[in-house]
Every structure is written in structure tokens, then in C-alpha cells.
Design a protein around this motif. Structure first.
Motif, PDB file in Angstrom:
ATOM      1  N   MET A 192       0.205   0.406  25.908  1.00 63.19           N
ATOM      2  CA  MET A 192       1.459   1.028  26.226  1.00 63.19           C
ATOM      3  C   MET A 192       1.223   2.521  26.437  1.00 63.19           C
ATOM      4  N   LYS A 193       1.436   2.908  27.652  1.00 58.99           N
ATOM      5  CA  LYS A 193       1.179   4.299  28.025  1.00 58.99           C
ATOM      6  C   LYS A 193       2.236   5.221  27.420  1.00 58.99           C
ATOM      7  N   ASP A 194       1.809   6.379  26.993  1.00 65.41           N
ATOM      8  CA  ASP A 194       2.677   7.431  26.443  1.00 65.41           C
ATOM      9  C   ASP A 194       3.289   7.084  25.086  1.00 65.41           C
ATOM     10  N   PHE A 195       2.752   6.096  24.397  1.00 67.99           N
ATOM     11  CA  PHE A 195       3.227   5.784  23.056  1.00 67.99           C
ATOM     12  C   PHE A 195       2.298   6.461  22.049  1.00 67.99           C
ATOM     13  N   VAL A 196       2.876   7.023  20.999  1.00 67.94           N
ATOM     14  CA  VAL A 196       2.109   7.740  19.982  1.00 67.94           C
ATOM     15  C   VAL A 196       2.386   7.135  18.606  1.00 67.94           C
ATOM     16  N   ILE A 197       1.417   7.281  17.724  1.00 71.36           N
ATOM     17  CA  ILE A 197       1.581   6.805  16.346  1.00 71.36           C
ATOM     18  C   ILE A 197       2.451   7.797  15.592  1.00 71.36           C
ATOM     19  N   VAL A 198       3.511   7.283  14.972  1.00 70.04           N
ATOM     20  CA  VAL A 198       4.430   8.130  14.217  1.00 70.04           C
ATOM     21  C   VAL A 198       4.179   7.983  12.727  1.00 70.04           C
ATOM     22  N   LYS A 199       3.902   6.779  12.282  1.00 67.96           N
ATOM     23  CA  LYS A 199       3.730   6.518  10.847  1.00 67.96           C
ATOM     24  C   LYS A 199       2.855   5.289  10.688  1.00 67.96           C
ATOM     25  N   THR A 200       2.149   5.207   9.566  1.00 67.71           N
ATOM     26  CA  THR A 200       1.309   4.052   9.263  1.00 67.71           C
ATOM     27  C   THR A 200       1.767   3.440   7.949  1.00 67.71           C
ATOM     28  N   TYR A 201       1.879   2.121   7.947  1.00 68.64           N
ATOM     29  CA  TYR A 201       2.307   1.371   6.771  1.00 68.64           C
ATOM     30  C   TYR A 201       1.208   0.402   6.360  1.00 68.64           C
ATOM     31  N   THR A 202       1.245  -0.020   5.104  1.00 66.93           N
ATOM     32  CA  THR A 202       0.246  -0.960   4.606  1.00 66.93           C
ATOM     33  C   THR A 202       0.686  -2.401   4.797  1.00 66.93           C
ATOM     34  N   TYR A 203       1.949  -2.697   4.517  1.00 65.43           N
ATOM     35  CA  TYR A 203       2.456  -4.071   4.582  1.00 65.43           C
ATOM     36  C   TYR A 203       3.781  -4.123   5.344  1.00 65.43           C
ATOM     37  N   PRO A 204       4.087  -5.269   5.961  1.00 59.98           N
ATOM     38  CA  PRO A 204       5.308  -5.390   6.768  1.00 59.98           C
ATOM     39  C   PRO A 204       6.615  -5.163   6.017  1.00 59.98           C
ATOM     40  N   HIS A 205       6.677  -5.475   4.744  1.00 61.60           N
ATOM     41  CA  HIS A 205       7.942  -5.304   4.013  1.00 61.60           C
ATOM     42  C   HIS A 205       8.339  -3.834   3.878  1.00 61.60           C
ATOM     43  N   GLU A 206       7.414  -2.928   4.082  1.00 64.59           N
ATOM     44  CA  GLU A 206       7.684  -1.503   3.923  1.00 64.59           C
ATOM     45  C   GLU A 206       8.573  -0.930   5.036  1.00 64.59           C
ATOM     46  N   TYR A 207       8.663  -1.622   6.164  1.00 66.36           N
ATOM     47  CA  TYR A 207       9.433  -1.084   7.286  1.00 66.36           C
ATOM     48  C   TYR A 207      10.509  -2.047   7.788  1.00 66.36           C
ATOM     49  N   ALA A 222      -8.837  -2.483   6.096  1.00 69.36           N
ATOM     50  CA  ALA A 222      -9.926  -2.557   7.074  1.00 69.36           C
ATOM     51  C   ALA A 222      -9.454  -2.193   8.481  1.00 69.36           C
ATOM     52  N   LEU A 223      -8.232  -2.561   8.809  1.00 68.40           N
ATOM     53  CA  LEU A 223      -7.689  -2.289  10.143  1.00 68.40           C
ATOM     54  C   LEU A 223      -7.003  -0.930  10.245  1.00 68.40           C
ATOM     55  N   GLY A 224      -6.865  -0.244   9.145  1.00 74.61           N
ATOM     56  CA  GLY A 224      -6.205   1.064   9.164  1.00 74.61           C
ATOM     57  C   GLY A 224      -4.706   0.980   9.036  1.00 74.61           C
ATOM     58  N   GLY A 225      -4.200  -0.154   8.576  1.00 69.87           N
ATOM     59  CA  GLY A 225      -2.767  -0.307   8.353  1.00 69.87           C
ATOM     60  C   GLY A 225      -2.021  -0.727   9.604  1.00 69.87           C
ATOM     61  N   ILE A 226      -0.703  -0.728   9.488  1.00 71.18           N
ATOM     62  CA  ILE A 226       0.180  -1.092  10.584  1.00 71.18           C
ATOM     63  C   ILE A 226       0.759   0.200  11.151  1.00 71.18           C
ATOM     64  N   ASN A 227       0.447   0.485  12.397  1.00 71.75           N
ATOM     65  CA  ASN A 227       0.868   1.737  13.029  1.00 71.75           C
ATOM     66  C   ASN A 227       2.174   1.557  13.784  1.00 71.75           C
ATOM     67  N   LEU A 228       3.159   2.384  13.456  1.00 70.68           N
ATOM     68  CA  LEU A 228       4.405   2.424  14.217  1.00 70.68           C
ATOM     69  C   LEU A 228       4.172   3.317  15.424  1.00 70.68           C
ATOM     70  N   LYS A 229       4.311   2.734  16.607  1.00 63.91           N
ATOM     71  CA  LYS A 229       4.136   3.501  17.838  1.00 63.91           C
ATOM     72  C   LYS A 229       5.456   3.553  18.589  1.00 63.91           C
ATOM     73  N   VAL A 230       5.806   4.755  19.025  1.00 63.81           N
ATOM     74  CA  VAL A 230       7.026   4.971  19.808  1.00 63.81           C
ATOM     75  C   VAL A 230       6.676   5.830  21.024  1.00 63.81           C
ATOM     76  N   HIS A 231       7.558   5.817  22.002  1.00 69.79           N
ATOM     77  CA  HIS A 231       7.358   6.653  23.179  1.00 69.79           C
ATOM     78  C   HIS A 231       7.484   8.120  22.760  1.00 69.79           C
ATOM     79  N   GLN A 232       6.724   8.966  23.412  1.00 71.26           N
ATOM     80  CA  GLN A 232       6.718  10.394  23.071  1.00 71.26           C
ATOM     81  C   GLN A 232       8.112  11.012  23.088  1.00 71.26           C
ATOM     82  N   LYS A 233       8.955  10.580  24.009  1.00 71.23           N
ATOM     83  CA  LYS A 233      10.294  11.169  24.117  1.00 71.23           C
ATOM     84  C   LYS A 233      11.176  10.823  22.917  1.00 71.23           C
ATOM     85  N   ASP A 234      10.847   9.754  22.192  1.00 66.33           N
ATOM     86  CA  ASP A 234      11.637   9.330  21.036  1.00 66.33           C
ATOM     87  C   ASP A 234      11.036   9.756  19.697  1.00 66.33           C
ATOM     88  N   LYS A 235       9.924  10.429  19.727  1.00 65.88           N
ATOM     89  CA  LYS A 235       9.199  10.758  18.488  1.00 65.88           C
ATOM     90  C   LYS A 235      10.057  11.547  17.502  1.00 65.88           C
TER      91      LYS A 235
END
Length: 79
Positions: A1-16, A47-60
Motif C-alpha cells: 500500500m503506497k503512502d501508508f506509514v506505521i503509526v503504532k505497533t501492538y503485540t496482540y490483537p485484543h489491544e486494538y 519475532a515479527l515485530g508486532g502488529i503494525n497499524l498502518k494508515v495513509h499519510q494524510k490521516d496520520k
């Protein structure tokens, strides 16, 4: 996904879980990288570096404000 950036990283799905609902209500495009793999194999999270929330730059900025407001609410705080 072009122009998407990582905003936050979580460890488990229940956190978000609540955050997903809020992002959907606001109509913000997002995706959680590694969500499926960690959902199936929870111990792979580190090992995978967690679950990364990615959003478009304009919504960051909007997403960061939503996360901040969510963290300020003692009943809905993200771990």
C-alpha cells in the motif's frame, strides 16, 4: 500500500479492538500488518515485530489524536 506509514505497533490483537471500531466510524483507511499471522500464532509477535497499524499519510495526525484520546479514557485505555 503506497503512502501508508506505521503509526503504532501492538503485540496482540485484543489491544486494538476498540481502536478498529473508532477508525471505521471515522472512515479512515487502515490495515494491521502481521495481524493474521499473529492471530494464528500469537507467540510469533516478538519475532515479527508486532502488529503494525498502518494508515495513509494524510490521516496520520487524525489517527494519533484518536489513539491519544482513547488512551486518556480510563475505561477504554489501550494497554
Amino acid at each position: 500500500m503506497k503512502d501508508f506509514v506505521i503509526v503504532k505497533t501492538y503485540t496482540y490483537p485484543h489491544e486494538y479492538a476498540v481502536l478498529k471500531l473508532l477508525l471505521d466510524q471515522e472512515g479512515i483507511s487502515y490495515f494491521f500488518e502481521n495481524e493474521t499471522m499473529i492471530g494464528v500464532f500469537p507467540f510469533y509477535s516478538n519475532a515479527l515485530g508486532g502488529i503494525n497499524l498502518k494508515v495513509h499519510q494524510k490521516d496520520k495526525i487524525r489517527v494519533l489524536k484518536i489513539i491519544d484520546n482513547l488512551n486518556k479514557n480510563p475505561y477504554l485505555r489501550i494497554v
